[in-house]
Design a protein around this motif. Sequence first.
Motif, PDB file in Angstrom:
ATOM      1  N   ARG A  46       0.739  -1.194  -0.024  1.00  0.00           N
ATOM      2  CA  ARG A  46      -0.033  -0.053  -0.121  1.00  0.00           C
ATOM      3  C   ARG A  46       0.938   1.234   0.145  1.00  0.00           C
ATOM      4  O   ARG A  46       0.501   2.271  -0.493  1.00  0.00           O
ATOM      5  N   ALA A  47       1.969   1.199   0.763  1.00  0.00           N
ATOM      6  CA  ALA A  47       2.738   2.360   0.705  1.00  0.00           C
ATOM      7  C   ALA A  47       3.191   2.786  -0.496  1.00  0.00           C
ATOM      8  O   ALA A  47       3.871   3.700  -0.771  1.00  0.00           O
ATOM      9  N   GLU A  48       3.482   1.851  -1.617  1.00  0.00           N
ATOM     10  CA  GLU A  48       3.877   2.128  -2.839  1.00  0.00           C
ATOM     11  C   GLU A  48       3.116   2.654  -3.862  1.00  0.00           C
ATOM     12  O   GLU A  48       3.166   2.655  -5.170  1.00  0.00           O
ATOM     13  N   MET A  49       1.690   2.979  -3.266  1.00  0.00           N
ATOM     14  CA  MET A  49       0.757   3.439  -4.210  1.00  0.00           C
ATOM     15  C   MET A  49       0.565   4.966  -4.097  1.00  0.00           C
ATOM     16  O   MET A  49      -0.197   5.413  -2.829  1.00  0.00           O
ATOM     17  N   SER A 104       6.305  -2.997   3.285  1.00  0.00           N
ATOM     18  CA  SER A 104       5.290  -2.916   4.185  1.00  0.00           C
ATOM     19  C   SER A 104       4.196  -2.032   3.804  1.00  0.00           C
ATOM     20  O   SER A 104       4.544  -1.232   2.954  1.00  0.00           O
ATOM     21  N   ASN A 105       3.000  -2.018   4.375  1.00  0.00           N
ATOM     22  CA  ASN A 105       2.085  -0.816   4.073  1.00  0.00           C
ATOM     23  C   ASN A 105       2.435   0.485   4.695  1.00  0.00           C
ATOM     24  O   ASN A 105       1.842   1.365   4.528  1.00  0.00           O
ATOM     25  N   ASN A 106       3.417   0.274   5.607  1.00  0.00           N
ATOM     26  CA  ASN A 106       3.996   1.605   6.216  1.00  0.00           C
ATOM     27  C   ASN A 106       4.939   2.262   5.571  1.00  0.00           C
ATOM     28  O   ASN A 106       5.672   3.378   6.013  1.00  0.00           O
ATOM     29  N   GLY A 107       5.673   1.840   4.345  1.00  0.00           N
ATOM     30  CA  GLY A 107       6.724   1.920   3.803  1.00  0.00           C
ATOM     31  C   GLY A 107       7.629   0.870   3.228  1.00  0.00           C
ATOM     32  O   GLY A 107       7.207  -0.076   3.579  1.00  0.00           O
ATOM     33  N   GLY A 147       7.675   5.435  -1.992  1.00  0.00           N
ATOM     34  CA  GLY A 147       7.467   5.163  -0.354  1.00  0.00           C
ATOM     35  C   GLY A 147       8.837   4.557   0.182  1.00  0.00           C
ATOM     36  O   GLY A 147       8.751   4.086   1.262  1.00  0.00           O
ATOM     37  N   ILE A 148       9.823   4.593  -0.431  1.00  0.00           N
ATOM     38  CA  ILE A 148      11.221   4.009  -0.030  1.00  0.00           C
ATOM     39  C   ILE A 148      11.729   4.922   1.062  1.00  0.00           C
ATOM     40  O   ILE A 148      11.648   6.202   0.987  1.00  0.00           O
TER      41      ILE A 148
END
Length: 279
Positions: A46-49, A104-107, A147-148
């Motif tokens: 999700r963090a990459e969206m 992860s969805n957080n990054g 999101g990196i």
Amino acid sequence: MRKIIFLDVDGTLVDYNNHLPESAKYAIQKARENGHLVYACTGRSRAEMPEFIWDIGLDGMIGGNGSYVEHHGQVVMHQLIPEDEARRIVDWLHERGLEFYLESNNGLFASEHFKEAARPVLRQYALGKGKTEKEVADQEAEDVLHGIVYGGNLYRDDLNKVSFILKSIDDHEASKLAFPDLKAGTWGGVGETALFGDLGVKDITKAHAIDVLLSYLKADRKDTIAFGDAKVDIPMLDYCEVGVAMGNGGAEILAMADLVTAAVDDDGLYKAFETLKLI
């Protein structure tokens, strides 16, 4: 009749410069106005969206190649790599001298020297997707991987997947032996030409995640349409009632698709939505 549409992201919804064609945006918005449901179905967490994708208007997403399912902001399923296994992966990659990022969805949490190590590898990846030397000359990892995060905690309990830069295909083979309870894969090339290895939850696919979502929605598989461009998308194209391959897709997915549309940057999504009478 309402259709449920699943869109791979890279090479399908956006090109490999992360560019979203205006025609694709219009097609999705019009299809949703017509009562159809549209989900991203991607290897991205999700963090990459980025927001520009959510701003199109989507009904949710399947992420991590099937480890995460979301509908209208509600988490339907989320299968994570166990925390002890995640710590062991980080230690193993450090011991082997491999640079990596934790998805992860957080990054996307990058290893200590990932930025430098990834620069030539991700440029090679972009060149393999049709980009020119000039286009990738100044490309950095953060231009490709939304999101990196650099300098973050690498011992985590929220991991969908782990990707690592291969020194050779032997690293992938070694990962299969080291982590038999996880799913080991490669991307960025085929066989010896693969650029990255990855580790994720076993027995997870985009097709399995679609099945979970359909059960949640109490919907029928006969009303599903899937779009993709890569080998990893084949199970979802095979699972759905109609499987559409982008014109820029690999030979394997082009051969098995029910419909082949134009390339992502040649209004392929819009043209297929028209053909299928979604708009």
